[in-house]
Design a protein around this motif. Structure first.
Motif, PDB file in Angstrom:
ATOM      1  N   GLY A 130     -32.407 -11.327  -3.153  1.00  0.00           N
ATOM      2  CA  GLY A 130     -33.001 -11.666  -4.430  1.00  0.00           C
ATOM      3  C   GLY A 130     -34.223 -12.549  -4.326  1.00  0.00           C
ATOM      4  N   SER A 131     -34.212 -13.510  -3.393  1.00  0.00           N
ATOM      5  CA  SER A 131     -35.341 -14.435  -3.263  1.00  0.00           C
ATOM      6  C   SER A 131     -36.614 -13.710  -2.884  1.00  0.00           C
ATOM      7  CB  SER A 131     -35.013 -15.509  -2.221  1.00  0.00           C
ATOM      8  OG  SER A 131     -33.881 -16.258  -2.587  1.00  0.00           O
ATOM      9  N   SER A 132     -36.511 -12.848  -1.878  1.00  0.00           N
ATOM     10  CA  SER A 132     -37.681 -12.093  -1.430  1.00  0.00           C
ATOM     11  C   SER A 132     -38.200 -11.188  -2.531  1.00  0.00           C
ATOM     12  CB  SER A 132     -37.325 -11.277  -0.186  1.00  0.00           C
ATOM     13  OG  SER A 132     -38.387 -10.430   0.192  1.00  0.00           O
ATOM     14  N   LEU A 133     -37.295 -10.516  -3.230  1.00  0.00           N
ATOM     15  CA  LEU A 133     -37.708  -9.578  -4.270  1.00  0.00           C
ATOM     16  C   LEU A 133     -38.382 -10.302  -5.423  1.00  0.00           C
ATOM     17  CD1 LEU A 133     -37.597  -6.551  -4.812  1.00  0.00           C
ATOM     18  CD2 LEU A 133     -35.468  -6.908  -6.045  1.00  0.00           C
ATOM     19  N   MET A 134     -37.821 -11.421  -5.845  1.00  0.00           N
ATOM     20  CA  MET A 134     -38.414 -12.163  -6.953  1.00  0.00           C
ATOM     21  C   MET A 134     -39.779 -12.728  -6.575  1.00  0.00           C
ATOM     22  SD  MET A 134     -35.047 -14.149  -8.441  1.00  0.00           S
ATOM     23  CE  MET A 134     -35.860 -14.768  -9.901  1.00  0.00           C
ATOM     24  N   ALA A 135     -39.890 -13.280  -5.371  1.00  0.00           N
ATOM     25  CA  ALA A 135     -41.165 -13.856  -4.940  1.00  0.00           C
ATOM     26  C   ALA A 135     -42.236 -12.780  -4.837  1.00  0.00           C
ATOM     27  CB  ALA A 135     -40.989 -14.570  -3.603  1.00  0.00           C
ATOM     28  N   ASN A 136     -41.879 -11.618  -4.324  1.00  0.00           N
ATOM     29  CA  ASN A 136     -42.871 -10.558  -4.162  1.00  0.00           C
ATOM     30  C   ASN A 136     -43.278  -9.951  -5.502  1.00  0.00           C
ATOM     31  OD1 ASN A 136     -43.358 -10.469  -1.308  1.00  0.00           O
ATOM     32  ND2 ASN A 136     -41.302  -9.658  -1.041  1.00  0.00           N
ATOM     33  N   TRP A 137     -42.366  -9.908  -6.462  1.00  0.00           N
ATOM     34  CA  TRP A 137     -42.769  -9.435  -7.791  1.00  0.00           C
ATOM     35  C   TRP A 137     -43.662 -10.458  -8.488  1.00  0.00           C
ATOM     36  CZ3 TRP A 137     -43.402  -5.101 -10.155  1.00  0.00           C
ATOM     37  CH2 TRP A 137     -42.654  -3.989  -9.798  1.00  0.00           C
ATOM     38  N   LEU A 138     -43.434 -11.742  -8.252  1.00  0.00           N
ATOM     39  CA  LEU A 138     -44.362 -12.752  -8.762  1.00  0.00           C
ATOM     40  C   LEU A 138     -45.742 -12.576  -8.134  1.00  0.00           C
ATOM     41  CD1 LEU A 138     -42.112 -15.959  -8.817  1.00  0.00           C
ATOM     42  CD2 LEU A 138     -42.925 -14.642 -10.780  1.00  0.00           C
ATOM     43  N   LEU A 139     -45.765 -12.228  -6.846  1.00  0.00           N
ATOM     44  CA  LEU A 139     -47.029 -11.948  -6.162  1.00  0.00           C
ATOM     45  C   LEU A 139     -47.752 -10.788  -6.839  1.00  0.00           C
ATOM     46  CD1 LEU A 139     -47.502 -11.783  -2.308  1.00  0.00           C
ATOM     47  CD2 LEU A 139     -48.329  -9.919  -3.728  1.00  0.00           C
ATOM     48  N   VAL A 140     -47.009  -9.726  -7.150  1.00  0.00           N
ATOM     49  CA  VAL A 140     -47.610  -8.559  -7.801  1.00  0.00           C
ATOM     50  C   VAL A 140     -48.140  -8.924  -9.188  1.00  0.00           C
ATOM     51  CG1 VAL A 140     -47.125  -6.272  -8.752  1.00  0.00           C
ATOM     52  CG2 VAL A 140     -46.259  -6.892  -6.498  1.00  0.00           C
ATOM     53  N   ALA A 141     -47.369  -9.723  -9.937  1.00  0.00           N
ATOM     54  CA  ALA A 141     -47.814 -10.134 -11.270  1.00  0.00           C
ATOM     55  C   ALA A 141     -49.118 -10.924 -11.200  1.00  0.00           C
ATOM     56  CB  ALA A 141     -46.722 -10.961 -11.947  1.00  0.00           C
ATOM     57  N   THR A 142     -49.238 -11.779 -10.185  1.00  0.00           N
ATOM     58  CA  THR A 142     -50.478 -12.544 -10.019  1.00  0.00           C
ATOM     59  C   THR A 142     -51.649 -11.621  -9.699  1.00  0.00           C
ATOM     60  OG1 THR A 142     -49.168 -14.406  -9.173  1.00  0.00           O
ATOM     61  CG2 THR A 142     -51.537 -14.488  -8.817  1.00  0.00           C
ATOM     62  N   LEU A 143     -51.416 -10.636  -8.843  1.00  0.00           N
ATOM     63  CA  LEU A 143     -52.478  -9.669  -8.532  1.00  0.00           C
ATOM     64  C   LEU A 143     -52.863  -8.857  -9.768  1.00  0.00           C
ATOM     65  CD1 LEU A 143     -51.458  -8.300  -5.006  1.00  0.00           C
ATOM     66  CD2 LEU A 143     -53.311  -9.869  -5.557  1.00  0.00           C
ATOM     67  N   LEU A 144     -51.876  -8.510 -10.599  1.00  0.00           N
ATOM     68  CA  LEU A 144     -52.185  -7.795 -11.842  1.00  0.00           C
ATOM     69  C   LEU A 144     -53.082  -8.634 -12.743  1.00  0.00           C
ATOM     70  CD1 LEU A 144     -48.702  -6.233 -12.686  1.00  0.00           C
ATOM     71  CD2 LEU A 144     -50.779  -4.972 -12.092  1.00  0.00           C
ATOM     72  N   ARG A 145     -52.778  -9.921 -12.858  1.00  0.00           N
ATOM     73  CA  ARG A 145     -53.592 -10.789 -13.708  1.00  0.00           C
ATOM     74  C   ARG A 145     -55.004 -10.928 -13.154  1.00  0.00           C
ATOM     75  NH1 ARG A 145     -53.837 -11.067 -18.309  1.00  0.00           N
ATOM     76  NH2 ARG A 145     -51.657 -11.700 -18.665  1.00  0.00           N
ATOM     77  N   ILE A 146     -55.133 -11.063 -11.837  1.00  0.00           N
ATOM     78  CA  ILE A 146     -56.467 -11.197 -11.237  1.00  0.00           C
ATOM     79  C   ILE A 146     -57.247  -9.897 -11.363  1.00  0.00           C
ATOM     80  CG2 ILE A 146     -57.714 -11.621  -9.081  1.00  0.00           C
ATOM     81  CD1 ILE A 146     -55.473 -13.504  -8.260  1.00  0.00           C
ATOM     82  N   SER A 147     -56.590  -8.767 -11.141  1.00  0.00           N
ATOM     83  CA  SER A 147     -57.291  -7.481 -11.253  1.00  0.00           C
ATOM     84  C   SER A 147     -57.705  -7.216 -12.695  1.00  0.00           C
ATOM     85  CB  SER A 147     -56.406  -6.347 -10.735  1.00  0.00           C
ATOM     86  OG  SER A 147     -55.286  -6.136 -11.577  1.00  0.00           O
ATOM     87  N   ASP A 148     -56.929  -7.683 -13.662  1.00  0.00           N
ATOM     88  CA  ASP A 148     -57.325  -7.543 -15.065  1.00  0.00           C
ATOM     89  C   ASP A 148     -58.606  -8.324 -15.336  1.00  0.00           C
ATOM     90  OD1 ASP A 148     -56.784  -6.931 -17.986  1.00  0.00           O
ATOM     91  OD2 ASP A 148     -56.688  -9.119 -18.027  1.00  0.00           O
ATOM     92  N   ALA A 149     -58.693  -9.531 -14.787  1.00  0.00           N
ATOM     93  CA  ALA A 149     -59.915 -10.323 -14.953  1.00  0.00           C
ATOM     94  C   ALA A 149     -61.092  -9.677 -14.229  1.00  0.00           C
ATOM     95  CB  ALA A 149     -59.686 -11.743 -14.429  1.00  0.00           C
ATOM     96  N   ALA A 150     -60.819  -9.053 -13.080  1.00  0.00           N
ATOM     97  CA  ALA A 150     -61.899  -8.448 -12.301  1.00  0.00           C
ATOM     98  C   ALA A 150     -62.459  -7.198 -12.972  1.00  0.00           C
ATOM     99  CB  ALA A 150     -61.386  -8.099 -10.901  1.00  0.00           C
ATOM    100  N   ARG A 151     -61.610  -6.410 -13.619  1.00  0.00           N
ATOM    101  CA  ARG A 151     -62.031  -5.136 -14.189  1.00  0.00           C
ATOM    102  C   ARG A 151     -62.422  -5.246 -15.661  1.00  0.00           C
ATOM    103  NH1 ARG A 151     -59.867  -0.538 -11.729  1.00  0.00           N
ATOM    104  NH2 ARG A 151     -59.191   0.279 -13.739  1.00  0.00           N
ATOM    105  N   ARG A 152     -62.155  -6.377 -16.271  1.00  0.00           N
ATOM    106  CA  ARG A 152     -62.471  -6.547 -17.694  1.00  0.00           C
ATOM    107  C   ARG A 152     -63.983  -6.566 -17.891  1.00  0.00           C
ATOM    108  NH1 ARG A 152     -59.431  -8.220 -21.943  1.00  0.00           N
ATOM    109  NH2 ARG A 152     -57.666  -8.564 -20.521  1.00  0.00           N
ATOM    110  N   PRO A 153     -64.483  -5.929 -18.953  1.00  0.00           N
ATOM    111  CA  PRO A 153     -65.940  -5.928 -19.196  1.00  0.00           C
ATOM    112  C   PRO A 153     -66.486  -7.337 -19.329  1.00  0.00           C
ATOM    113  CG  PRO A 153     -64.840  -4.333 -20.604  1.00  0.00           C
ATOM    114  CD  PRO A 153     -63.761  -5.126 -19.947  1.00  0.00           C
ATOM    115  N   VAL A 154     -67.705  -7.523 -18.853  1.00  0.00           N
ATOM    116  CA  VAL A 154     -68.349  -8.833 -18.909  1.00  0.00           C
ATOM    117  C   VAL A 154     -68.801  -9.107 -20.335  1.00  0.00           C
ATOM    118  CG1 VAL A 154     -70.220 -10.250 -18.034  1.00  0.00           C
ATOM    119  CG2 VAL A 154     -69.121  -8.587 -16.544  1.00  0.00           C
TER     120      VAL A 154
END
Length: 501
Positions: free
Chosen positions: A448-472
C-alpha cells in the motif's frame, strides 16, 4: 504562422525564427478512449488467467476489473474538470500497469488456494484483494491531491517543512527495534514501521517530500552551484566549498545503506538528488562527482563488511550472492536463482497468463513480481510492459521541459527520474545486473505504501503537465507566496516554446 489571439508578438532578431506558443488541446476524450482500452487489456488478461487455472471463466471475473475501472473513471472525471490540459496518456498508462498488477496478484491467490475453492475465491481476499483495496484508496488520494493542489508552485511554500519531514521518515525505521521495522524475517532491511498489524513504509513518502525540498533548494542556489573553479579533461568542476549539499546527501544515503541495510533506497535518494542537481545546473561534473561518491561509498561498505562485519555485513553478503548465487543455492541464493529460472522458463512468448509456476519464486508478490510475470508473458510481454513504463517516464520529462517555471521543471524532472531509477534498481537486481535490493516495482508489486506514494507522484505530474500545456494568458499573473522567483526559462530545454498534444 499567425500568432494565436491574445498572445504577445515581438519582432524576432535577424536570422531567428519567431517563437510561437501553440496551445495544446485538452484531449480528455482521447484519455477516456485509452483508459477503456487499458481496462479491456486487463480484462482479457484476467479472463485468460481463469481459463488456464480453472478451465473456465467464472461470471465474477470482471468484478475486480470493474472496481478498478470505476475508480480510474472517477479520476478521469476529476482530471477532466480540475486539470483539463493535463497529459492524456499518464492516467491510462498507469491504470494499465496497476490493473495488470492487481490481476496478477489475484492469479497468485488462485494458485495458492485449494483447487475446489478457486472458483468461489472472494474478490477482496488474499494479496490481490488487499492490492485492489489499496488501489481504490490510492487513486482517491491522488484525486484528493488534485483537488487541494490547484497550482504546483504552492507546495514550494512548505519546502523546508517537507525536507525535514522526509529526513525524519528516513531515520525512523533505522532507529526502531527490529520487531517494529523488519517485516520479512529473511531480510535484515529495516524499512517499515509495523504497529498492531498495521505496516507502512515511510521511505516511499520520504522520497516525494525530499524531492520537493531538493527542487526548491536548487532553484534558489542554482547560480552558485553552476560556478566552476577549474577545468579538467574538458569538464568544468565546481568549487570545493559548493560540495557541501552533495556530501550531506551522500552521508545520508550511506546511513541508509549501513543502518537500514538497503542498497536500493540508498541509491534512490542519492541518485535523485544528483540528477536534479544536474538538471538545475547542466554541469556534467556533478554527475561525475556523484558517481564517484556513490561507488566509493559502496566499495568502502563492501570492504568493511568483509573485514569487520557489523552493520556492513549485510551489504557484503548481498554482493557475494550477486557474484555467485550458486555458492549458497539452497540458502540466500535461492530467491535470485528462482527468479532467473522463471525468466528463463518464460522464453520469448511466455507460458501464458495462469499457465506458469510463479509461486515457486519467493516473494513473487513483492520484490520478484517482474520475474513472476516474465514467466507467463515472456520477453516480448516484459518488453511491452517496459515500454509502458518508458511512456510514463517520457511524458513526465516532457512536462518538465514544457512547464514555464523553474521549480516545476526540477520537480517534474526529479519525479520522472525517480520512477526510472526505481525501475532500474529492482529490475537490475532481478536480472542480476546489480546486487539485489528491496525496492518494489512501481504500480505492480503488492504494497500500500508504494502504491499510494506512486499515485501521489502521478497526481503531481498531472498538475505540472496541466500547467505546462495550458494556453498562455496575457501577463504573468500573481506568483504564489513562497514560490521560487527568477526567470522561467533558465534550464536545459526551457527555451522550447511550442507545446503540442
Amino acid at each position: 504562422m499567425t500568432a494565436p489571439p491574445g498572445s504577445a508578438s515581438t519582432p524576432a532578431p535577424t536570422g531567428e525564427m519567431p517563437r510561437v506558443r501553440v496551445a495544446a488541446k485538452p484531449r480528455r476524450n482521447a484519455e477516456l478512449a485509452l483508459l477503456v482500452l487499458a481496462m479491456a487489456v486487463v480484462a482479457a488478461y484476467a479472463a485468460t488467467v481463469e481459463a488456464n487455472l480453472l478451465d473456465t471463466v467464472t461470471l465474477d471475473f470482471w468484478v475486480p476489473i470493474a472496481a478498478v475501472g470505476a475508480v480510474f473513471l472517477a479520476l478521469h472525471l476529476v482530471v477532466r474538470f480540475l486539470a483539463p490540459y493535463a497529459d492524456p496518456v499518464l492516467v491510462p498508462a498507469v491504470a494499465l500497469v496497476n490493473g495488470l498488477g492487481v490481476a496478477f496478484l489475484r492469479r497468485l491467490d488462485l494458485a495458492n488456494a485449494v483447487p475446489e475453492e478457486r472458483a468461489d475465491f472472494a474478490i477482496f481476499s488474499g494479496t490481490g484483494g488487499r492490492q485492489l483495496a489499496w488501489t481504490l484508496a490510492s487513486v482517491i488520494l491522488a484525486a484528493g491531491l488534485l483537488v487541494l493542489m490547484r497550482d504546483h508552485r504552492a507546495i514550494s511554500r512548505y519546502a523546508y517543512t517537507l525536507g525535514l519531514a522526509g529526513i525524519v521518515l528516513v531515520i525512523i525505521p533505522a532507529v526502531l527495534p527490529a520487531k517494529y521495522s523488519q517485516v520479512n524475517p529473511q531480510s535484515d532491511a529495516k524499512l517499515w514501521i509495523s504497529v498492531g498489524g498495521f505496516t507502512i513504509q515511510p521511505g516511499e513518502f520520504a522520497k516525494l517530500a525530499l524531492l520537493v525540498f531538493f527542487a526548491y533548494y536548487l532553484v534558489r542556489k542554482r547560480e552558485v552551484l553552476s560556478l566552476a573553479s577549474r577545468r579538467f579533461l574538458g569538464v568544468d568542476f565546481p568549487r570545493g566549498r559548493d560540495l557541501g549539499p552533495v556530501v550531506v546527501v551522500w552521508l545520508i544515503s550511506l546511513g541508509v545503506l549501513v543502518f537500514q541495510k538497503d542498497l536500493g533506497t540508498s541509491l534512490l535518494y542519492f541518485g535523485m538528488f544528483v540528477v536534479t542537481l544536474y538538471i538545475a545546473t547542466e554541469r556534467v561534473s556533478w554527475l561525475i562527482i556523484g558517481l564517484l561518491l556513490f561507488f566509493g561509498g559502496a566499495f568502502l561498505a563492501y570492504f568493511l563488511g568483509s573485514t569487520i562485519g557489523g552493520p556492513f555485513a549485510n551489504f557484503y553478503t548481498r554482493v557475494e550472492i550477486w557474484q555467485d548465487p550458486y555458492g549458497d543455492a539452497y540458502g540466500a541464493g535461492w530467491q535470485p536463482l528462482q527468479g532467473l529460472l522463471g525468466l528463463g522458463t518464460g522464453g520469448l512468448f511466455g507460458t501464458g497468463p495462469g499457465g506458469g509456476q510463479p509461486t515457486q519464486i519467493p516473494e513473487v508478490h513483492n520484490d520478484f513480481i517482474f520475474a513472476g510475470m516474465g514467466e507467463e508473458i515472456g520477453l516480448f510481454g516484459l518488453s511491452a510492459l517496459l515500454v509502458i513504463y518508458l511512456l510514463i517516464i517520457s511524458r513526465g520529462l516532457r512536462a518538465a521541459l514544457a512547464v514555464r517555471d523553474s521549480f516545476g521543471k526540477l520537480l517534474a524532472g526529479g519525479l520522472s527520474f525517480t520512477l526510472c531509477l526505481q525501475l532500474f534498481v529492482i529490475i537490475g537486481g532481478i536480472s542480476s545486473l546489480i546486487p539485489l535490493t528491496g525496492q518494489t516495482t512501481p504500480f505492480l508489486s503488492a504494497g500500500g505504501s508504494s502504491l499510494m506514494a506512486n499515485w501521489l507522484l502521478v497526481a503531481t505530474l498531472l498538475r505540472i503537465s496541466d500547467a505546462a500545456r495550458r494556453p498562455v494568458e496575457s501577463g504573468t499573473g500573481p506568483r504564489p507566496s513562497g514560490a521560487p522567483a527568477g526567470p522561467p526559462a533558465q534550464l536545459h530545454g526551457a527555451t522550447t516554446e511550442v507545446i503540442r498534444p
